[in-house]
Design a protein around this motif. Structure first.
Motif, mmCIF file in Angstrom:
data_model
loop_
_atom_site.group_PDB
_atom_site.id
_atom_site.type_symbol
_atom_site.label_atom_id
_atom_site.label_comp_id
_atom_site.label_asym_id
_atom_site.label_seq_id
_atom_site.Cartn_x
_atom_site.Cartn_y
_atom_site.Cartn_z
ATOM 1 N N GLN A 88 0.836 -1.198 0.000
ATOM 2 C CA GLN A 88 0.000 0.000 0.000
ATOM 3 C C GLN A 88 0.872 1.248 0.000
ATOM 4 O OE1 GLN A 88 -3.175 -0.167 2.986
ATOM 5 N NE2 GLN A 88 -3.013 -2.409 3.078
ATOM 6 N N TRP A 89 0.320 2.318 -0.504
ATOM 7 C CA TRP A 89 0.980 3.628 -0.447
ATOM 8 C C TRP A 89 0.075 4.603 0.288
ATOM 9 C CZ3 TRP A 89 5.862 5.046 -2.003
ATOM 10 C CH2 TRP A 89 6.582 4.096 -2.759
ATOM 11 N N TYR A 90 0.710 5.397 1.157
ATOM 12 C CA TYR A 90 0.014 6.400 1.947
ATOM 13 C C TYR A 90 0.706 7.747 1.756
ATOM 14 C CZ TYR A 90 -2.425 2.730 4.587
ATOM 15 O OH TYR A 90 -3.222 1.664 4.956
ATOM 16 N N ARG A 91 -0.070 8.789 2.003
ATOM 17 C CA ARG A 91 0.448 10.151 1.912
ATOM 18 C C ARG A 91 0.264 10.832 3.265
ATOM 19 N NH1 ARG A 91 -1.075 14.923 -2.134
ATOM 20 N NH2 ARG A 91 -1.206 16.617 -0.599
ATOM 21 N N GLN A 92 1.229 11.689 3.636
ATOM 22 C CA GLN A 92 1.137 12.420 4.899
ATOM 23 C C GLN A 92 1.476 13.879 4.651
ATOM 24 O OE1 GLN A 92 4.096 11.657 7.988
ATOM 25 N NE2 GLN A 92 2.506 11.828 9.542
ATOM 26 N N ASN A 93 0.569 14.739 5.066
ATOM 27 C CA ASN A 93 0.804 16.180 4.985
ATOM 28 C C ASN A 93 1.239 16.686 6.351
ATOM 29 O OD1 ASN A 93 -0.341 15.809 2.505
ATOM 30 N ND2 ASN A 93 -1.526 17.700 2.582
ATOM 31 N N SER A 94 2.306 17.440 6.372
ATOM 32 C CA SER A 94 2.703 18.215 7.550
ATOM 33 C C SER A 94 2.735 17.423 8.850
ATOM 34 C CB SER A 94 1.749 19.409 7.741
ATOM 35 O OG SER A 94 1.714 20.200 6.586
ATOM 36 N N GLY A 95 3.254 16.188 8.806
ATOM 37 C CA GLY A 95 3.443 15.423 10.033
ATOM 38 C C GLY A 95 2.176 15.014 10.741
ATOM 39 N N ARG A 96 1.047 15.067 10.051
ATOM 40 C CA ARG A 96 -0.206 14.639 10.668
ATOM 41 C C ARG A 96 -0.607 13.258 10.162
ATOM 42 N NH1 ARG A 96 -1.274 16.782 15.532
ATOM 43 N NH2 ARG A 96 -1.379 19.059 15.502
ATOM 44 N N GLY A 97 -1.879 12.938 10.213
ATOM 45 C CA GLY A 97 -2.320 11.591 9.865
ATOM 46 C C GLY A 97 -2.062 11.219 8.423
ATOM 47 N N LEU A 98 -1.858 9.933 8.207
ATOM 48 C CA LEU A 98 -1.629 9.422 6.864
ATOM 49 C C LEU A 98 -2.955 9.147 6.176
ATOM 50 C CD1 LEU A 98 1.050 8.752 8.468
ATOM 51 C CD2 LEU A 98 1.360 6.931 6.803
ATOM 52 N N VAL A 99 -2.947 9.270 4.866
ATOM 53 C CA VAL A 99 -4.130 8.998 4.059
ATOM 54 C C VAL A 99 -3.789 7.908 3.060
ATOM 55 C CG1 VAL A 99 -5.758 9.940 2.386
ATOM 56 C CG2 VAL A 99 -5.009 11.345 4.310
ATOM 57 N N HIS A 100 -4.635 6.899 3.010
ATOM 58 C CA HIS A 100 -4.425 5.782 2.091
ATOM 59 C C HIS A 100 -4.617 6.235 0.654
ATOM 60 C CE1 HIS A 100 -5.839 2.157 -0.152
ATOM 61 N NE2 HIS A 100 -4.803 1.631 0.465
ATOM 62 N N LEU A 101 -3.672 5.869 -0.216
ATOM 63 C CA LEU A 101 -3.761 6.245 -1.632
ATOM 64 C C LEU A 101 -4.190 5.074 -2.503
ATOM 65 C CD1 LEU A 101 -0.509 8.384 -2.044
ATOM 66 C CD2 LEU A 101 -2.860 9.209 -1.785
ATOM 67 N N ILE A 102 -3.500 3.964 -2.369
ATOM 68 C CA ILE A 102 -3.728 2.861 -3.295
ATOM 69 C C ILE A 102 -3.174 1.573 -2.699
ATOM 70 C CG2 ILE A 102 -1.549 3.208 -4.543
ATOM 71 C CD1 ILE A 102 -3.187 2.750 -7.164
ATOM 72 N N LEU A 103 -3.800 0.462 -3.062
ATOM 73 C CA LEU A 103 -3.370 -0.878 -2.633
ATOM 74 C C LEU A 103 -3.177 -1.731 -3.871
ATOM 75 C CD1 LEU A 103 -4.939 -3.056 0.197
ATOM 76 C CD2 LEU A 103 -4.639 -3.998 -2.097
#
Lengths: 117, 112
Positions: free
Chosen positions: B33-48
């Motif tokens: 899986q790939w996740y994205r994180q903005n500004s040291g906060r929670g990660l958001v799932h992008l794709i599996l």
């Protein structure tokens, strides 16, 4: 709720004090995870819960760290006798699927930023 | 350590260019899986992507997986300033009861 929530958003404490961090997962999510992220670093796995049980506590850094989950819902991460090296963002995530070959997608909360002075 | 590695650690590009990030992992996986994180906060799932898949697309994202090399890549096409974030890969082990193993992340900066 619509997403994972964590409280407090920010916590400043003095060295030696205890802190309690709270995580409210998405309703119906069976699995809950805690991570630590130091500034500019990757995620450090701490612990996960399946229901109210914690099958994997291997990531807890020391016996000052403990976590519990009740009612298959809210979880608290407690750090006793905080040290300066505990300063980090503590992230909580939940997933509908249990960890494993099913391919759980984790939904993250915004994190708690802990600063130990 | 089971933790995966992303490469490069940091990437700076101009808007409109493509960004490619690579990930290597050590364990036997069922999915990546790939996740994205903005500004040291929670990660958001992008794709599996599943271990029996070689490529997957989602909007401007393209993910490839090579299980023989234990590596994956994330391509963001026509990047935008809003894509500026940290990107993490996460390996999903085959074992039941074993949680995702996150890499150390790639920090992407897109300038306009």
């Amino acid at each position: 709720g619509a997403g994972v929530s964590q409280s407090p958003s920010n916590k400043v404490t003095e060295k030696g004090k205890d802190v309690e961090l709270r995580c409210d997962p998405i309703s119906g999510h069976t699995a809950l995870y805690w991570y630590r992220q130091r500034l500019g670093q990757g995620l450090e796995f701490l612990i996960y819960f399946q229901g109210n049980s914690a099958p994997d506590k291997s990531g807890l850094p020391s016996d000052r760290f403990s976590a519990e989950r009740t009612g298959e819902s809210v979880s608290t991460l407690t750090i006793q006798r905080t040290q300066q090296e505990d300063s980090a963002v503590y992230l909580c995530a939940s997933s509908f699927l249990a960890p494993g070959p099913g391919g759980e997608t984790q939904y993250f909360g915004p994190g708690t930023r802990l600063l130990v002075l | 350590s089971q933790q995966g590695e992303e490469d490069p650690q940091a990437l700076s590009i101009q808007e409109g260019e493509n960004a490619t990030m690579n990930c290597s992992y050590k364990t036997s996986i069922n999915n990546l899986q790939w996740y994205r994180q903005n500004s040291g906060r929670g990660l958001v799932h992008l794709i599996l992507i599943r271990s029996n898949e070689r490529e997957k697309h989602s909007g401007r994202l393209r993910v490839t997986l090579d299980t023989s090399k234990k590596s994956s890549s994330l391509l963001i096409t026509a990047s935008r300033a809003a894509d500026t974030a940290s990107y993490f890969c996460a390996a999903g082990p085959n074992q039941a009861g074993t949680a995702l193993i996150f890499g150390k992340g790639t920090t992407l900066s897109v300038s306009s």
